[in-house]
Design an enzyme around this catalytic site. Sequence first.
Site, PDB file in Angstrom:
ATOM      1  N   HIS A 141      35.621  45.805  36.163  1.00  0.00           N
ATOM      2  CA  HIS A 141      36.538  45.812  37.310  1.00  0.00           C
ATOM      3  C   HIS A 141      37.807  46.619  37.074  1.00  0.00           C
ATOM      4  O   HIS A 141      38.670  46.694  37.945  1.00  0.00           O
ATOM      5  CB  HIS A 141      36.926  44.375  37.711  1.00  0.00           C
ATOM      6  CG  HIS A 141      37.797  43.683  36.689  1.00  0.00           C
ATOM      7  ND1 HIS A 141      37.294  43.001  35.619  1.00  0.00           N
ATOM      8  CD2 HIS A 141      39.134  43.586  36.583  1.00  0.00           C
ATOM      9  CE1 HIS A 141      38.283  42.508  34.893  1.00  0.00           C
ATOM     10  NE2 HIS A 141      39.426  42.856  35.455  1.00  0.00           N
TER      11      HIS A 141
HETATM   12  C1  UD1 Z   1      43.452  41.795  39.163  1.00  0.00           C
HETATM   13  C2  UD1 Z   1      44.443  42.080  38.048  1.00  0.00           C
HETATM   14  C3  UD1 Z   1      43.710  42.419  36.765  1.00  0.00           C
HETATM   15  C4  UD1 Z   1      42.718  41.336  36.402  1.00  0.00           C
HETATM   16  C5  UD1 Z   1      41.803  41.050  37.581  1.00  0.00           C
HETATM   17  C6  UD1 Z   1      40.955  39.873  37.255  1.00  0.00           C
HETATM   18  C7  UD1 Z   1      46.580  43.135  38.671  1.00  0.00           C
HETATM   19  C8  UD1 Z   1      47.319  44.413  38.703  1.00  0.00           C
HETATM   20  N1  UD1 Z   1      45.256  43.244  38.370  1.00  0.00           N
HETATM   21  O1  UD1 Z   1      42.715  42.981  39.400  1.00  0.00           O
HETATM   22  O2  UD1 Z   1      44.633  42.536  35.690  1.00  0.00           O
HETATM   23  O3  UD1 Z   1      41.970  41.737  35.299  1.00  0.00           O
HETATM   24  O4  UD1 Z   1      42.592  40.746  38.748  1.00  0.00           O
HETATM   25  O5  UD1 Z   1      39.883  39.703  38.078  1.00  0.00           O
HETATM   26  O6  UD1 Z   1      47.125  42.098  38.894  1.00  0.00           O
HETATM   27  N2  UD1 Z   1      39.532  41.244  46.480  1.00  0.00           N
HETATM   28  C9  UD1 Z   1      38.698  40.477  47.250  1.00  0.00           C
HETATM   29  N3  UD1 Z   1      38.798  39.131  47.154  1.00  0.00           N
HETATM   30  C10 UD1 Z   1      39.691  38.500  46.340  1.00  0.00           C
HETATM   31  C11 UD1 Z   1      40.546  39.290  45.584  1.00  0.00           C
HETATM   32  C12 UD1 Z   1      40.453  40.663  45.650  1.00  0.00           C
HETATM   33  O7  UD1 Z   1      37.873  40.985  48.002  1.00  0.00           O
HETATM   34  O8  UD1 Z   1      39.711  37.255  46.313  1.00  0.00           O
HETATM   35  C13 UD1 Z   1      39.405  42.712  46.554  1.00  0.00           C
HETATM   36  C14 UD1 Z   1      40.403  43.364  47.511  1.00  0.00           C
HETATM   37  O9  UD1 Z   1      39.786  44.414  48.155  1.00  0.00           O
HETATM   38  C15 UD1 Z   1      41.455  43.919  46.557  1.00  0.00           C
HETATM   39  C16 UD1 Z   1      40.648  44.230  45.307  1.00  0.00           C
HETATM   40  O10 UD1 Z   1      39.634  43.246  45.256  1.00  0.00           O
HETATM   41  O11 UD1 Z   1      42.107  45.042  47.080  1.00  0.00           O
HETATM   42  C17 UD1 Z   1      41.472  44.196  44.046  1.00  0.00           C
HETATM   43  O12 UD1 Z   1      42.190  42.947  43.933  1.00  0.00           O
HETATM   44  P1  UD1 Z   1      43.571  42.887  43.094  1.00  0.00           P
HETATM   45  O13 UD1 Z   1      43.976  41.489  42.921  1.00  0.00           O
HETATM   46  O14 UD1 Z   1      44.553  43.838  43.679  1.00  0.00           O
HETATM   47  O15 UD1 Z   1      43.189  43.505  41.713  1.00  0.00           O
HETATM   48  P2  UD1 Z   1      41.967  43.181  40.776  1.00  0.00           P
HETATM   49  O16 UD1 Z   1      41.171  44.421  40.611  1.00  0.00           O
HETATM   50  O17 UD1 Z   1      41.286  41.950  41.222  1.00  0.00           O
HETATM   51  N1  UDP Z   2      34.498  35.079  34.767  1.00  0.00           N
HETATM   52  C1  UDP Z   2      33.842  34.196  35.615  1.00  0.00           C
HETATM   53  N2  UDP Z   2      32.905  34.684  36.482  1.00  0.00           N
HETATM   54  C2  UDP Z   2      32.561  35.998  36.526  1.00  0.00           C
HETATM   55  C3  UDP Z   2      33.248  36.904  35.653  1.00  0.00           C
HETATM   56  C4  UDP Z   2      34.220  36.401  34.798  1.00  0.00           C
HETATM   57  O1  UDP Z   2      34.114  32.992  35.577  1.00  0.00           O
HETATM   58  O2  UDP Z   2      31.683  36.371  37.312  1.00  0.00           O
HETATM   59  C5  UDP Z   2      35.540  34.534  33.871  1.00  0.00           C
HETATM   60  C6  UDP Z   2      35.359  34.840  32.393  1.00  0.00           C
HETATM   61  O3  UDP Z   2      34.549  33.874  31.772  1.00  0.00           O
HETATM   62  C7  UDP Z   2      36.787  34.779  31.889  1.00  0.00           C
HETATM   63  C8  UDP Z   2      37.608  35.290  33.070  1.00  0.00           C
HETATM   64  O4  UDP Z   2      36.750  35.171  34.210  1.00  0.00           O
HETATM   65  O5  UDP Z   2      37.158  33.422  31.621  1.00  0.00           O
HETATM   66  C9  UDP Z   2      38.042  36.704  32.886  1.00  0.00           C
HETATM   67  O6  UDP Z   2      38.601  37.172  34.075  1.00  0.00           O
HETATM   68  P1  UDP Z   2      38.549  38.682  34.538  1.00  0.00           P
HETATM   69  O7  UDP Z   2      37.502  39.414  33.784  1.00  0.00           O
HETATM   70  O8  UDP Z   2      38.478  38.669  36.016  1.00  0.00           O
HETATM   71  O9  UDP Z   2      40.011  39.208  34.174  1.00  0.00           O
HETATM   72  P2  UDP Z   2      40.672  39.794  32.847  1.00  0.00           P
HETATM   73  O10 UDP Z   2      40.453  38.840  31.744  1.00  0.00           O
HETATM   74  O11 UDP Z   2      40.077  41.147  32.619  1.00  0.00           O
HETATM   75  O12 UDP Z   2      42.098  39.946  33.238  1.00  0.00           O
END
Ligand code: UD1
Ligand code: UDP
Length: 388
Positions: A221
Amino acid sequence: MRAAGFDAIRSFSTQTMNILHVIGARPNFMKAAPVYKALREIGGFSQTLVHTGQHYDERMSGIFLRELGMPSPDVNLQVGSGSHARQTAAILERLEPVLIERTPDLVLVYGDVNSTVAAALVSAKLGISVGHVEAGLRSFDRAMPEEINRILTDALAGLLFTPSEDGNENLAREGVPKEKIHLVGNVMIDTLLQLLPLAEDRYPGLARRFGLSDYALVTLHRPSNVDDDRTLGNIFRTLREISREIPLLFPVHPRTGQRLERLGAPADARLRLAEPFGYLDFLALEQRARMVITDSGGIQEETTFLGVPCLTVRENTERPVTVRLGTNVLVGQDMACLAAEARAILAGRSKKGRLPPLWDGHAAARIARALSGKSQATFPHRMAAITS
Ligand code: UD1
Ligand code: UDP
């Protein structure tokens, strides 16, 4: 501005300390849950849970709060998605009145997401002490939005709870005074250890549902991997190549889902795409996987703990201990390297890791003890001065 820290905490040991936790995105939930529980168990704290709404889908948020045994948030700021500036600004604007109304002694923030830095900033400007759980991690790559969040949050926090010694070293290099830093270990591992038995019960059902026996698990992601069509296309082609040797199960983060749809990348029986899993299902699948291919921060740590080989599709990591001691290998965006490392693991040549110190299930208890050894922090004068 003077950093709000223990130096500014006054002693009111008989009173309840009011702690406000700010969570918002998927990786926050598994970090906050054990801290919330540990504070409840040790007593002497009143706790408020604020969800920023950065993540809002059931499979990115609600399911975690339930599975982790967290209460429903007292407040949901419902900021939703947007550019970094919009999302951060919305949190600043909506959290400020909540803090003014609830006057917490300490705001605890987790990890490195936009919710973390925004909450730290608005709290510090109000003169409220900030505690950062998972402090001190550095990738030394400012192209990564999380690196900016980490540096700023640590600069604003008065209490820095680090998961590993490298965190202490990074903070010392940045001139953070020693007395603010507490090496407590990894709170994600607390959650993992608590929930592993429940997760294990899920495996047979998952294996039936996805027809699994020998498989690898994939998550991606990071914007650097998924936002550019060519990069994502290259990664997807390599995954398909690997899937000829071992079936892949790929729960797709919503950011990645949108990009894969645009790309028209077709799944098939050996490269299965799925909705994001809840914590228990994901942990069950992670534990039994032959390997995990990922760019997640938390998953690099969980695989090290579980002893599962991990190939990280990133040039650097803020969690070097997973490479130095654990099962993690950085393959960068070099797809030949990813394919070669995957083949090596399938041929039985995987890295045998060992556990980093203090990843023992007691990190949150150490945080609770550190906090209960301190005292109530109140900044009524400062808050009044700022808000009047
Ligand atoms: C965010 C965090 C990242 C983390 C990740 C974990 C920041 C800058 N990034 O990235 O560090 O590793 O979460 O998963 O804070 N969206 C949905 N549904 C949701 C949430 C998001 O559809 O419930 C979609 C939206 O289109 C959104 C995109 O995902 O624009 C990205 O979401 P966002 O929270 O901005 O960043 P992540 O890539 O999720
Ligand atoms: N995770 C989850 N379901 C998924 C993918 C990840 O529960 O489909 C959990 C994973 O076990 C870990 C956490 O989400 O505990 C990590 O989050 P993510 O990868 O979204 O963010 P990051 O750690 O990169 O910020």
